[in-house]
Scaffold this motif. Structure first.
Motif, PDB file in Angstrom:
ATOM      1  N   LEU A  69       0.475  -1.093  -0.043  1.00  0.00           N
ATOM      2  CA  LEU A  69      -0.190  -0.031   0.298  1.00  0.00           C
ATOM      3  C   LEU A  69       0.992   1.203  -0.340  1.00  0.00           C
ATOM      4  CD1 LEU A  69      -2.863  -0.654   2.786  1.00  0.00           C
ATOM      5  CD2 LEU A  69      -2.828  -1.064  -0.014  1.00  0.00           C
ATOM      6  N   HIS A  70       1.940   1.036   0.016  1.00  0.00           N
ATOM      7  CA  HIS A  70       3.051   1.923   0.053  1.00  0.00           C
ATOM      8  C   HIS A  70       5.182   1.789   0.347  1.00  0.00           C
ATOM      9  CE1 HIS A  70       3.831   6.429   1.713  1.00  0.00           C
ATOM     10  NE2 HIS A  70       4.774   5.841   2.530  1.00  0.00           N
ATOM     11  N   ALA A  71       4.897   2.873  -1.212  1.00  0.00           N
ATOM     12  CA  ALA A  71       5.600   2.518  -1.742  1.00  0.00           C
ATOM     13  C   ALA A  71       6.593   3.382  -2.648  1.00  0.00           C
ATOM     14  CB  ALA A  71       6.002   1.591  -2.597  1.00  0.00           C
ATOM     15  N   HIS A  72       7.615   4.185  -2.850  1.00  0.00           N
ATOM     16  CA  HIS A  72       7.951   5.344  -3.773  1.00  0.00           C
ATOM     17  C   HIS A  72       9.400   4.874  -4.787  1.00  0.00           C
ATOM     18  CE1 HIS A  72       7.157   8.013   0.156  1.00  0.00           C
ATOM     19  NE2 HIS A  72       7.608   7.051   0.577  1.00  0.00           N
ATOM     20  N   LEU A  73       8.515   4.679  -5.830  1.00  0.00           N
ATOM     21  CA  LEU A  73       9.417   4.263  -7.189  1.00  0.00           C
ATOM     22  C   LEU A  73      11.022   4.987  -7.564  1.00  0.00           C
ATOM     23  CD1 LEU A  73       9.949   3.120  -9.347  1.00  0.00           C
ATOM     24  CD2 LEU A  73       8.567   4.757 -10.682  1.00  0.00           C
ATOM     25  N   THR A 228      -1.318  10.376   1.814  1.00  0.00           N
ATOM     26  CA  THR A 228      -0.177  11.030   2.160  1.00  0.00           C
ATOM     27  C   THR A 228       0.227  10.349   3.034  1.00  0.00           C
ATOM     28  OG1 THR A 228       0.200  13.513   2.965  1.00  0.00           O
ATOM     29  CG2 THR A 228      -1.778  12.421   3.729  1.00  0.00           C
ATOM     30  N   HIS A 229       1.287  11.218   3.558  1.00  0.00           N
ATOM     31  CA  HIS A 229       1.816  10.455   5.154  1.00  0.00           C
ATOM     32  C   HIS A 229       1.351  10.943   6.470  1.00  0.00           C
ATOM     33  CE1 HIS A 229       4.976   9.787   2.046  1.00  0.00           C
ATOM     34  NE2 HIS A 229       5.545   9.066   2.756  1.00  0.00           N
ATOM     35  N   LEU A 230       0.794  11.215   7.050  1.00  0.00           N
ATOM     36  CA  LEU A 230       0.513  10.897   8.732  1.00  0.00           C
ATOM     37  C   LEU A 230       1.626  10.579  10.053  1.00  0.00           C
ATOM     38  CD1 LEU A 230      -1.953  12.144  10.382  1.00  0.00           C
ATOM     39  CD2 LEU A 230      -2.686  10.047  10.101  1.00  0.00           C
ATOM     40  N   ALA A 267      -0.266   7.091   4.992  1.00  0.00           N
ATOM     41  CA  ALA A 267       0.901   6.387   5.436  1.00  0.00           C
ATOM     42  C   ALA A 267       1.493   6.145   7.127  1.00  0.00           C
ATOM     43  CB  ALA A 267       1.573   6.097   4.470  1.00  0.00           C
ATOM     44  N   HIS A 268       2.156   5.367   7.585  1.00  0.00           N
ATOM     45  CA  HIS A 268       2.768   5.460   8.898  1.00  0.00           C
ATOM     46  C   HIS A 268       1.154   5.132   9.813  1.00  0.00           C
ATOM     47  CE1 HIS A 268       6.287   5.363   7.167  1.00  0.00           C
ATOM     48  NE2 HIS A 268       6.006   6.530   6.108  1.00  0.00           N
ATOM     49  N   ALA A 269       0.905   6.794   9.814  1.00  0.00           N
ATOM     50  CA  ALA A 269       0.328   7.139  11.650  1.00  0.00           C
ATOM     51  C   ALA A 269       0.560   6.371  12.602  1.00  0.00           C
ATOM     52  CB  ALA A 269      -1.457   6.947  10.569  1.00  0.00           C
ATOM     53  N   SER A 318       5.713  -1.490   2.181  1.00  0.00           N
ATOM     54  CA  SER A 318       7.269  -1.386   2.610  1.00  0.00           C
ATOM     55  C   SER A 318       7.911  -0.189   2.731  1.00  0.00           C
ATOM     56  CB  SER A 318       7.891  -2.155   1.062  1.00  0.00           C
ATOM     57  OG  SER A 318       7.052  -0.813   0.010  1.00  0.00           O
ATOM     58  N   ASP A 319       6.752   0.874   1.980  1.00  0.00           N
ATOM     59  CA  ASP A 319       7.708   2.774   1.587  1.00  0.00           C
ATOM     60  C   ASP A 319       9.430   2.549   1.509  1.00  0.00           C
ATOM     61  OD1 ASP A 319       7.776   5.343   2.671  1.00  0.00           O
ATOM     62  OD2 ASP A 319       8.482   4.549   4.868  1.00  0.00           O
ATOM     63  N   ILE A 320       9.616   2.027   0.630  1.00  0.00           N
ATOM     64  CA  ILE A 320      11.177   2.092   0.464  1.00  0.00           C
ATOM     65  C   ILE A 320      11.269   3.276  -0.433  1.00  0.00           C
ATOM     66  CG2 ILE A 320      11.739   2.161  -2.590  1.00  0.00           C
ATOM     67  CD1 ILE A 320      13.038  -0.590  -0.468  1.00  0.00           C
TER      68      ILE A 320
END
Ligand code: GUN
Ligand code: FE
Length: 448
Positions: A69-73, A228-230, A267-269, A318-320
């Protein structure tokens, strides 16, 4: 490639969470995929009803493809770098320079490798942040379209603390909204919904109130996701408090902008107060839990039991490159270790999460976070065939010593996949019954 494509039938082991709860476990099953990539039959093997042509893949197992659900290409090349820095310093030092250089050419080069690497790790659906450049997002979607992975992608929006020096401050918001609108028009819903768009304001530190508001309105008007990130890091939270003094808390910054809801993915929270948790649950907002990243960047630990008890919808990310590894099995491992540690620190409450729970969070709950639980997330008749094929034998302490596997031990099998993840344990991945390329690149290719 458009359907129909060749249907197939395999005789194989099967492990899958079920929509109605519980896990299905078969050592000898028939899985049949029709010419539109849907699961037509999933049943215990019985030679009486076996189809004419079937590949026997035992002792391998089919599982649902995992949902990241969350990664940065653009950040993939820096995975594993910068451990020990706090979030905002890490972003400035390791991430923004990389994203600043992520133009169309860089995206065209990286994206095909990245999608093969996701598939090789067992991920069949990926939700990505790109960089701020429109052309790099076109390149990422083009690569995803060709590769076959299921992807939700968004151009990062930032109108302060930003890294695109080509634009004057006054132009940024308008340009960012226009480019996002154009990308949505080109890509959202492509290939029968395999590709979708997420409007992507980076986080409150990088966004004006107006950008947050306008981006949320755009997502609502176009039926796209909003991500977004939280509440990831203490320094970040303090900065948000300084920038948005009127808001009750971090979550309220997004709520005031119209950003909470069932199509919103945070993401995160991990540092949520009870009020924030309550508002996320009440609005049906979704959370990407990124425990490997939270450990790597020393951000903190999610009290997952409290969140789940409150009814929050949580999948995995993964939040790569905040997380050092693409593998969601590795993310499950980080999550499991974190929760074990918290249990002993906070005093155990309720039952601990089991390997079956982690598989469900990484597949069906991830699908639910995207509103796709009727389409993917489990190996059940009528769903699209987003599958992975795993080889549990390579997770043995000494591969080849097969008598080490007690019969019928579902949790043992999953425990090894999560706690002894091996590079070569994913033998194939399919989206809608179409095999994904998961080949590692030739060395010279990557270094070029
Ligand atoms: N918060 C804002 N941007 C980022 C990012 O790129 N990675 C992580 N982990 N957190 C962020
Ligand atoms: Fe992130």
């Amino acid at each position: 490639m458009v359907p129909p494509w060749p249907p197939f039938a395999i005789r194989v082991g099967l492990v899958t969470p079920l929509d109605a709860g519980g896990t299905r476990f078969e050592r000898d099953a028939l899985v049949e995929v029709d010419d539109h990539g849907r699961l037509a039959r999933v049943e215990p093997w019985s030679s009486a009803s076996s189809p004419a042509s079937v590949d026997d893949l035992r002792p391998l197992f089919v599982l649902p493809g995992l949902v990241d659900l969350h990664a940065h290409l653009p950040q993939l090349p820096n995975a594993g770098l910068g451990q020990g820095l706090d979030l905002l310093t890490w972003l400035e030092r390791y991430i923004f320079p990389l994203e600043r250089a992520f133009d169309r050419r860089a995206a065209e080069h990286l994206a095909p490798h990245a999608f093969r690497a996701f598939a090789a790790a067992g991920t069949t659906t990926v939700v990505l942040y790109g960089a701020v450049y429109e052309a790099s997002i076109d390149a990422a979607f083009t690569a995803a379209e060709a590769h076959g992975i299921r992807a939700v992608i968004g151009k990062v929006m930032m109108d302060r603390l930003r890294y695109d020096p080509a634009l004057r401050d006054a132009e940024v918001l308008e340009a960012s909204l226009r480019q996002t609108r154009d990308l949505i028009e080109r890509w959202h819903g492509r290939d029968g919904g395999r590709l979708q768009y997420a409007v992507t304001p980076r986080f409150a530190v990088s966004c004006s109130e107006e950008l947050l508001r306008e981006s949320a309105a755009l997502a609502a008007a176009t039926g796209t996701y909003w991500q977004t990130h939280l509440s990831e890091d203490r320094g970040e939270i303090a900065e948000v408090r300084r920038l948005f003094p009127a808001a009750l808390d971090y979550t309220d910054v997004y709520e005031r902008a119209g950003g909470l809801g069932a199509r919103s993915l945070f993401a995160h929270a991990i540092h949520l107060g009870d009020r924030e948790l309550g508002r996320l649950v009440e609005t049906g907002s979704r959370v990407a839990h990124c425990p490997a990243s939270n450990l790597f960047l020393a951000s903190g630990a999610m009290d997952l039991a409290r969140y789940r008890d409150a009814g929050l919808c949580v999948g995995l990310g993964s939040d790569i490159a905040g997380g050092p590894d693409l593998s969601l099995f590795g993310v499950m491992r980080a999550g499991a270790y974190t929760q074990s540690g918290l249990r002993s620190m906070l005093g155990a409450q309720g039952a601990p999460l089991t390997p079956q729970d982690w598989l469900r969070i990484g597949s069906l709950e991830g699908a639910r976070a995207l509103g796709l639980e009727r389409t993917i997330g489990s190996v059940q008749v009528g769903k699209e065939a987003d599958l992975i094929l795993v080889d549990p034998e390579v997770t043995m302490p000494i591969p080849g010593l097969r008598d080490d596997q007690p019969d019928g031990a579902l949790d043992d099998l999953l425990s090894r996949l999560i706690f002894r993840t091996q590079r070569d344990m994913i033998r194939a991945a399919w989206v809608r019954g179409r095999r994904l390329d998961a080949a590692p690149p030739a060395r010279s290719h990557v270094d070029a």
